[in-house]
Every structure is written in structure tokens, then in C-alpha cells.
Design a protein around this motif. Structure first.
Motif, mmCIF file in Angstrom:
data_model
loop_
_atom_site.group_PDB
_atom_site.id
_atom_site.type_symbol
_atom_site.label_atom_id
_atom_site.label_comp_id
_atom_site.label_asym_id
_atom_site.label_seq_id
_atom_site.Cartn_x
_atom_site.Cartn_y
_atom_site.Cartn_z
ATOM 1 N N ASP A 1 -5.935 41.149 36.034
ATOM 2 C CA ASP A 1 -4.781 40.845 37.365
ATOM 3 C C ASP A 1 -4.301 42.567 37.410
ATOM 4 O OD1 ASP A 1 -2.271 39.659 35.039
ATOM 5 O OD2 ASP A 1 -3.599 40.989 34.832
ATOM 6 N N ARG A 2 -5.433 43.558 36.899
ATOM 7 C CA ARG A 2 -4.323 44.427 37.274
ATOM 8 C C ARG A 2 -4.153 44.798 38.638
ATOM 9 N NH1 ARG A 2 -10.043 48.303 37.860
ATOM 10 N NH2 ARG A 2 -11.088 46.952 38.286
ATOM 11 N N LEU A 3 -3.180 46.345 38.698
ATOM 12 C CA LEU A 3 -3.331 46.356 39.889
ATOM 13 C C LEU A 3 -4.124 46.564 41.052
ATOM 14 C CD1 LEU A 3 -0.032 49.146 39.090
ATOM 15 C CD2 LEU A 3 0.144 46.788 40.437
ATOM 16 N N GLN A 4 -3.957 46.647 42.112
ATOM 17 C CA GLN A 4 -5.158 47.331 42.953
ATOM 18 C C GLN A 4 -4.666 47.619 43.769
ATOM 19 O OE1 GLN A 4 -8.736 45.931 42.466
ATOM 20 N NE2 GLN A 4 -8.166 44.922 40.805
ATOM 21 N N ALA B 1 -12.779 46.897 33.854
ATOM 22 C CA ALA B 1 -13.652 46.061 34.544
ATOM 23 C C ALA B 1 -14.595 45.527 33.489
ATOM 24 C CB ALA B 1 -15.016 46.903 34.328
ATOM 25 N N PHE B 2 -14.331 46.142 32.076
ATOM 26 C CA PHE B 2 -14.586 44.927 30.872
ATOM 27 C C PHE B 2 -13.769 45.072 29.754
ATOM 28 C CE2 PHE B 2 -18.348 47.022 31.902
ATOM 29 C CZ PHE B 2 -19.303 46.464 32.121
ATOM 30 N N LYS B 3 -12.444 44.672 29.817
ATOM 31 C CA LYS B 3 -11.273 44.537 29.401
ATOM 32 C C LYS B 3 -10.879 44.916 28.498
ATOM 33 C CE LYS B 3 -8.607 41.273 31.945
ATOM 34 N NZ LYS B 3 -7.969 39.543 31.984
ATOM 35 N N ASP B 4 -11.668 46.608 27.573
ATOM 36 C CA ASP B 4 -11.973 46.937 26.631
ATOM 37 C C ASP B 4 -10.863 47.578 25.745
ATOM 38 O OD1 ASP B 4 -13.428 48.292 24.583
ATOM 39 O OD2 ASP B 4 -15.040 48.398 25.478
ATOM 40 N N PRO B 5 -10.307 47.294 24.982
ATOM 41 C CA PRO B 5 -8.958 47.424 24.426
ATOM 42 C C PRO B 5 -9.481 48.721 23.698
ATOM 43 C CG PRO B 5 -10.015 45.457 23.229
ATOM 44 C CD PRO B 5 -10.278 45.867 24.294
ATOM 45 N N GLU B 6 -10.414 48.973 23.223
ATOM 46 C CA GLU B 6 -10.879 49.947 22.416
ATOM 47 C C GLU B 6 -11.600 51.504 23.446
ATOM 48 O OE1 GLU B 6 -13.629 51.072 18.609
ATOM 49 O OE2 GLU B 6 -14.523 50.517 20.137
ATOM 50 N N LEU B 7 -11.360 50.836 24.102
ATOM 51 C CA LEU B 7 -11.991 52.211 25.305
ATOM 52 C C LEU B 7 -10.246 52.744 26.182
ATOM 53 C CD1 LEU B 7 -14.070 54.007 26.241
ATOM 54 C CD2 LEU B 7 -15.005 51.861 28.426
ATOM 55 N N ILE B 8 -9.983 51.479 26.680
ATOM 56 C CA ILE B 8 -8.577 52.203 26.944
ATOM 57 C C ILE B 8 -7.196 53.238 25.857
ATOM 58 C CG2 ILE B 8 -5.831 50.825 27.683
ATOM 59 C CD1 ILE B 8 -7.734 48.946 28.434
ATOM 60 N N ALA C 1 -5.856 60.026 36.466
ATOM 61 C CA ALA C 1 -4.108 59.872 36.323
ATOM 62 C C ALA C 1 -4.249 58.116 37.376
ATOM 63 C CB ALA C 1 -3.148 59.749 37.280
ATOM 64 N N HIS C 2 -4.907 57.839 38.906
ATOM 65 C CA HIS C 2 -4.815 56.895 39.403
ATOM 66 C C HIS C 2 -5.888 55.564 38.935
ATOM 67 C CE1 HIS C 2 -5.180 54.640 43.322
ATOM 68 N NE2 HIS C 2 -7.159 55.324 43.423
ATOM 69 N N ARG C 3 -6.899 55.996 37.879
ATOM 70 C CA ARG C 3 -7.505 54.723 37.363
ATOM 71 C C ARG C 3 -6.902 54.610 35.920
ATOM 72 N NH1 ARG C 3 -11.063 57.367 40.412
ATOM 73 N NH2 ARG C 3 -13.467 56.304 40.915
ATOM 74 N N MET C 4 -6.109 55.252 35.539
ATOM 75 C CA MET C 4 -4.827 55.087 34.463
ATOM 76 C C MET C 4 -3.905 53.622 34.848
ATOM 77 S SD MET C 4 -6.365 56.295 32.026
ATOM 78 C CE MET C 4 -4.824 55.682 30.452
ATOM 79 N N GLN C 5 -3.276 54.547 35.913
ATOM 80 C CA GLN C 5 -1.957 53.941 36.817
ATOM 81 C C GLN C 5 -2.566 52.369 37.100
ATOM 82 O OE1 GLN C 5 0.317 55.350 39.873
ATOM 83 N NE2 GLN C 5 -1.651 54.546 41.368
ATOM 84 N N ARG C 6 -3.881 52.246 37.429
ATOM 85 C CA ARG C 6 -4.576 50.243 37.640
ATOM 86 C C ARG C 6 -4.604 49.525 36.224
ATOM 87 N NH1 ARG C 6 -9.802 50.957 40.980
ATOM 88 N NH2 ARG C 6 -9.777 48.699 41.151
ATOM 89 N N LEU C 7 -4.539 50.634 35.344
ATOM 90 C CA LEU C 7 -4.944 49.840 34.109
ATOM 91 C C LEU C 7 -3.265 49.627 33.385
ATOM 92 C CD1 LEU C 7 -7.171 52.067 31.546
ATOM 93 C CD2 LEU C 7 -7.457 49.887 32.145
ATOM 94 N N ASP C 8 -2.396 50.511 34.246
ATOM 95 C CA ASP C 8 -0.840 50.199 33.288
ATOM 96 C C ASP C 8 0.323 50.458 34.326
ATOM 97 O OD1 ASP C 8 1.850 49.927 31.668
ATOM 98 O OD2 ASP C 8 0.834 52.388 30.275
ATOM 99 N N PRO C 9 1.004 49.805 35.288
ATOM 100 C CA PRO C 9 1.835 50.687 35.711
ATOM 101 C C PRO C 9 2.900 51.403 35.807
ATOM 102 C CG PRO C 9 1.600 48.434 35.320
ATOM 103 C CD PRO C 9 1.091 49.150 34.883
#
Length: 660
Positions: free
Chosen positions: A8-11, A294-301, A356-364
Motif C-alpha cells: 500500500d505504498r504511495l503511488q 517491490a519485495f518489501k525487503d526491510p534490509e534493503l530499505i 528521492a522520488h522512489r524513497m518518497q514512495r517507500l516513506d511519505p
């Protein structure tokens, strides 16, 4: 291998869903459409008098067997053409242009004719180097060029619905998928210049084919593992061509101390400090964020977040520029941010926006949108002249034109160039501006986020309703934004509005009723949850004051200096307004400063004026050194936006000013 999940991340809303009509940005979008894209087409065809030749399209014609000749240019010259195609795609999305579309279609047909039967497409290797495919991915940019072609293919398909270029890209990506991987007979390699990682995720999203996402994940996870692939690859070339062959490789010196130059010195999950070539780094970080999401990978995040903090809190210029070291176009070490030798490639700021645009999708969190804004209004558009016909590759924060002849400053140009032998930046900037609508809004099922204050219209589906959003503003010169929110039927949902980090006393009013911003604030966004009806209007006032900005004490070159910022705009002094020897100017700590709009210069800008001090030259005409301190005189100064410098001829420039 984990399976991708939607989450349910930002689209973000697509550039195709947002119409930009902004006093500041519309002229840039029109400039890209009417001047830059045609100009770059002429450059790609070697028809710009006095400009460095490109030969990029000629290479494709030779590769297709339609003309005779040798490959010319850098080994990654193909990407100039595909970045042009990507910019064309975004431009067509906003303003249809049948002639331009026909030109793009003909170019795509040329690429199809140059593609090899197995799907391979790279003109350097097709023209006389067929037996050297994949022997030096560290240096040869094969996967990098493929990535740019994939991005162009997705954009062109999304805009026009035409699948020709997408078919070319899929055929190439399918072939690459057979070459690289962990199966027997495959190469355990990855790109020397990153970029294909984020492109493959886009291809997956466009086609729904999971193998493209898995290939991107493979490239991310394999990077930096031991034994290092690039070392094994070099051993193979030495065995084939002899050890002296390696010494002649153009990138050899960049790897004498390891593989940090292309971020393969460690597995990406263990990287915490941004190192090496800045563009490669941020392209990779963007790909990491895509795969992590895409993989909800906490270590990579977590790795993405640690790298983000290092870049933005230790290695980023106030203009949003990154990559301070001209040796390798690279990051240096924490707080090493020289002004006069800064490299800060235009492409690096653009890549920072992608990340930054992609980080914003992970975390608003507004910190990502704040950096996008800083880079958009400063470190990217500084790379293009106001007429769209000349460009900076390097974006320093201080220039003394005569000193640009010194060996350590030859990378710094005091005026923009018509074109470059290495012409990655102009088409990169064109595709960024043409896709500007991508960065303004995002949504979840029941919320819409306003990240950037850019005049625009769009529609979103929220709470089962179609909602029209219309943003009106004269930002960044004016602090007022009106956002009309009109659902088809009354509905409850949330409108989340970024409150920029530079704004101290914002005001948000809905239909005349003031919003309690502090109560509504979450991670820098004022979240307004209510039942919305057609005709509702949010008025946002951001109180733009002139700010004196100071660097961290560890940034030694800026000790005792101040920079001026108003809203998102960083300012600089130019010789055209303030005379020569700008470092002699000192701004008193309490000197009043005034902002006023000047329609008569640089296309219409807000300038900052005030009184400073500078040394009197009386009595020093023939004296180099003396015992008497030079007397100060009061001196009026005028500062202009950094993005607009070097549009009035050659002269000195500086962002950081001595303070007294």
C-alpha cells in the motif's frame, strides 16, 4: 527468491495524468518541446555549427548496414538517442505533435533494423566488435545503454500505445536474462554503470513479466559479492589479450584502489557511505529502492535510508548538487564540499531526484520531497541556458573565469557549451523537465499527497469518487498556492500537503477556515481529513522570507560564510551585478535584505538586494602586499537565482558570501 507484492505504498500520479500550467515551469516545458528537443535532434545529426559532433544516429545507420564507416564517439553514445526518445515521449503526452511523433517512429524503425537477431542492440559492438560483447561490463556500458533504451521504450509505449520500441526492449532484455544470472553457463555479473536496475522495474510494471523484476533484483543482490566479478572479468581479459592490455584501459586508474568507483566494493546491503561515481551511485540507489519496495525487503530499505542520510546530510551541496570530486565525477568524503572545484554533474542532481522520488514512495516523509524541490529549482535547471541552446555539465558554486584554465579547474566552464562529446546531461535534463508532472502528486486508496507546488490539473480516484485537483500558484516567486478539490460527489478522504522544511510559519485555510497545522502534521505533511465537496478550495501561504543559510562547521570552505535562500531558491552573486573580485564582498550580519521581482532581467526573476562592504582599492594600485588594512566601503549588492547564472556573458559567480 521472494515474490513481489503490491503493498500500500504511495503511488505517484503519472506524467500522463497531470497537466502542468505553471508560470515558472510551463516556459521550461515549452522550451524543451519547442527548442531543446529539436536542437538535440540537430545535434544528434551533427548539424550544430561549432558544437562537438555526436555521430550517434550515424552509428545506428552503420550498425543497420545502411551506411559505411566506423563507430564514432564514446562507447555509450547510443544512450543519447534513447534519452532523446524518452524526452519526446513525455513531451507528446502533454502536447501531441504528429511530425515529432513521425520522427520518433522513424528513429525507432532505425533501432529495429540495427538490432541483432538474438536481440542484442549496441552499435559499438555491432560495428566491428562483435566478438567483444560482455568481456568488460565494468567499462563498456552495455547494460547502461540497454537501461536507457528500456526506459524510453516504456515511456513511448505509455504515451502513444505503440509497441515497436517496447518489443525491441523486451527482446533485448530477454537476451540479457539469458546472459546474466546464477544458472550454469551464465555470467555472475552486473553493470559497470548502473541504470538498468530501475529500467527493468519499469519494464516489469509495463509488461507484468516477473522475470524483469527478478533480473533487477539479481543485479542488485549480486553486486559487490566475492569473488568480485570485475576482478574475474579483468583476469579473463588479461588471459586473452595480455596484462599490458589492462594497463591501457581508460578506466584502469579508477580501480587501482578497489571497486568503490562503481559501488561494487561491498554488497549493497552493507553500504552505508556514498562512494564513487555520483551518477552511477544514485541510479543504483534508485534501483535499490524500487526492488526494496517491490519485495518489501526491510534490509534493503534500511540500506537505502542509511545511504540517503549520508548523501543528504554529509555530501550534498546547498543547490542539490552531488559528487564534489572532479577525479572520477565522484563523491569524496564527508563534508568535503569545495565550491570552486565542485563537479556536481547535472546528471547527478537528476539522478538524486529519481532516487528521492522512489524513497518518497517507500516513506511519505517531506525530507524526500524537499530534496526534489531543492534539486529541481537549483542544481538541475542551472545545467541549461534560459534559451535552451547551451548547457553545463559541471555546476560549481564559485567561478573565477581566468582560473578555469588551471589544470585543477579545467572541468569548470564559465559559460555553457553548445554540446558535449560526452552529451549525457542535455537529454537527461530534457526528459526530466518533460516528465515534470510525475513529481507533483501521489495517492493511496484514500489519500492524495501534494508534494510540489506547481500549477497543474489532475484527476484521482479516492473513496470511490473521481476527484479533480487544480493547483494555481506563482511559485517560487510568490508564497500563495490555491488548490481546488472537487469530487464528483461529497466524500471523505485526506489531502496531505507538504509543508517545506524551509517554511517556519505556514498557513492553510480550507474555505476560509484555518487548519490547525501542528495537529494535522505527520512527517512534514499537513493531513486534512474531511468530507470534501465540489468547489472546496485550500489556500496555502508559505511565508517566504530571505534566509541566511550556514554550513555545518565541518564544511571548512564555508567557515565564516553565508548563503542566501528565499523559498526553494538558492541565490548567488554575479559579476554582472556586483563587479569583479566577488570574494572581497562581505555581508554584515545584521544588514537588511530585500526581495523584489525584476521582470526586466533573466526572463523575470525575484532578486535579493542589500548593502554589503568591500575593500577600497585606493593606494593599492601598484602594491601587492602592505602593512595597512584595506579600508572598507559600503557597496550595494544584488543576488540572483543560482539557476540563472551565466546567462549574461562570462563573469565571476559565487554562492557563499563572507559574513562580518
Amino acid at each position: 527468491m521472494k515474490h513481489a507484492v503490491s503493498g500500500d505504498r504511495l503511488q505517484p500520479l503519472s506524467y500522463r495524468e497531470v497537466r502542468v500550467h505553471d508560470p515558472f515551469w510551463t516556459k521550461y516545458v515549452a522550451l524543451v518541446r519547442d527548442e531543446v528537443i529539436p536542437y538535440q535532434w540537430e545535434a544528434l545529426n551533427d548539424r550544430i555549427e561549432g558544437a562537438s559532433p555526436s555521430h550517434a544516429l550515424q552509428n545506428y545507420r552503420i550498425a543497420a548496414g545502411e551506411e559505411e564507416g566506423a563507430f564514432y564517439g564514446y562507447i555509450f553514445q547510443d544512450s543519447d538517442v534513447t534519452k532523446w526518445l524518452e524526452a519526446v515521449a513525455y513531451s507528446l503526452a502533454s502536447v501531441p505533435n504528429p511530425k515529432l511523433e513521425q520522427l520518433a517512429d522513424a528513429t525507432i524503425e532505425l533501432l529495429a533494423r540495427a538490432q541483432q537477431p538474438d536481440g542484442y542492440l549496441n552499435t559499438y559492438f555491432t560495428i566491428g566488435h562483435q566478438d567483444e560483447r560482455w568481456i568488460n561490463e565494468r567499462d563498456n556500458h552495455e547494460l547502461y545503454c540497454a537501461g536507457h533504451m528500456i526506459e524510453a521504450a516504456v515511456a513511448y509505449y505509455e504515451t502513444t500505445g505503440k509497441g515497436k520500441l517496447l518489443d525491441i526492449a523486451c527482446k533485448f532484455a530477454d537476451y540479457i536474462d539469458t546472459v546474466f544470472g546464477v544458472e550454469a553457463g551464465q555470467k555472475r555479473g552486473y553493470p559497470g554503470h548502473q541504470g538498468i536496475e530501475l529500467a527493468l522495474v519499469r519494464l516489469y510494471e509495463a509488461t507484468g513479466q516477473p522475470r524483469y523484476l527478478k533480473l533487477s533484483e539479481y543485479f542488485i543482490n549480486e553486486r559487490g559479492q566475492e569473488p568480485n566479478y570485475f576482478r574475474l572479468e579483468a583476469d579473463g581479459r588479461a588471459a586473452r589479450f595480455g596484462q599490458n592490455y589492462l594497463l591501457r584501459e581508460p578506466y584502469y586508474s579508477l580501480y587501482k584502489d578497489g571497486f568503490a568507483y562503481n559501488q561494487s566494493h561491498l554488497p549493497v546491503r552493507r553500504q552505508r557511505h556514498a562512494a564513487g561515481h555520483a551518477v552511477r551511485a544514485v541510479y543504483m540507489y534508485a534501483g535499490m529502492a524500487d526492488v526494496a519496495a517491490a519485495f518489501k525487503d526491510p534490509e534493503l530499505i534500511e540500506a537505502c535510508r542509511k545511504l540517503w542520510d549520508n548523501v543528504t546530510q554529509r555530501q550534498m551541496y546547498i543547490t542539490g548538487g552531488i559528487g564534489s570530486n572532479h577525479d572520477g565525477e565522484a563523491f569524496s568524503f564527508d563534508y568535503d564540499l569545495p565550491n570552486d572545484t565542485a563537479y556536481t554533474e547535472t546528471c547527478a542532481s537528476i539522478g538524486l531526484i529519481f532516487w528521492a522520488h522512489r524513497m518518497q514512495r517507500l516513506d511519505p516523509d517531506r525530507k524526500y520531497a524537499d530534496v526534489i524541490e531543492r534539486a529541481l529549482y537549483n542544481g538541475t535547471i542551472s545545467g541549461m541556458a534560459l534559451d535552451g541552446k547551451s548547457f553545463f555539465y559541471v555546476n560549481p558554486l564559485e567561478v573565477w573565469p581566468q582560473a578555469c584554465q588551471r589544470p585543477d579547474k579545467k572541468h569548470v566552464k564559465p559559460v555553457r557549451q553548445k554540446w558535449f562529446n560526452c552529451a549525457c546531461c542535455p537529454p537527461n535534463l530534457a526528459r526530466l523537465i518533460a516528465s515534470l508532472g510525475t513529481y507533483i502528486y501521489s495517492q493511496t486508496d484514500n489519500s492524495v499527497y501534494v508534494h510540489q507546488f506547481i500549477g497543474s490539473d489532475t484527476k484521482v480516484n479516492l473513496a470511490g469518487q473521481s476527484v479533480q485537483l487544480s493547483q494555481q500558484t506563482n511559485y517560487p516567486w510568490d508564497a500563495t498556492i490555491d488548490l481546488a478539490v472537487s469530487p464528483d460527489q461529497p466524500a471523505a478522504f485526506t489531502v496531505a500537503i507538504r509543508v517545506p522544511g524551509w517554511c517556519e510559519n505556514p498557513s492553510i485555510v480550507v474555505n476560509g477556515q484555518r487548519v490547525d497545522i501542528q495537529a494535522a502534521m505527520t512527517k512534514g505533511y499537513a493531513r486534512i481529513n474531511r468530507v470534501w465537496e465540489a468547489g472546496d478550495v485550500i489556500r496555502i501561504e508559505l511565508t517566504m522570507t530571505i534566509k541566511r543559510m550556514y554550513a555545518h562547521p565541518n564544511v571548512r570552505v564555508n567557515a565564516g560564510k553565508v548563503a542566501l535562500q528565499r523559498g526553494p531558491i538558492v541565490y548567488c552573486l554575479e559579476e554582472a551585478d556586483n563587479g569583479a573580485v566577488l570574494p572581497d564582498i562581505a555581508l554584515p550580519e545584521q544588514a537588511p535584505l530585500e526581495a523584489r521581482f525584476r521582470p526586466d532581467i533573466l526572463g523575470g526573476i525575484t532578486v535579493i538586494t542589500g548593502e554589503a562592504r568591500r575593500s577600497s582599492a585606493l593606494g593599492w594600485e601598484e602594491t601587492l602586499y602592505g602593512e595597512t588594512k584595506r579600508a572598507d566601503v559600503v557597496f550595494p549588492i544584488q543576488a540572483v537565482p543560482y539557476f540563472a547564472w551565466a546567462n549574461r556573458g562570462e563573469g565571476e559567480m559565487q554562492v557563499w558570501i563572507r559574513e562580518r
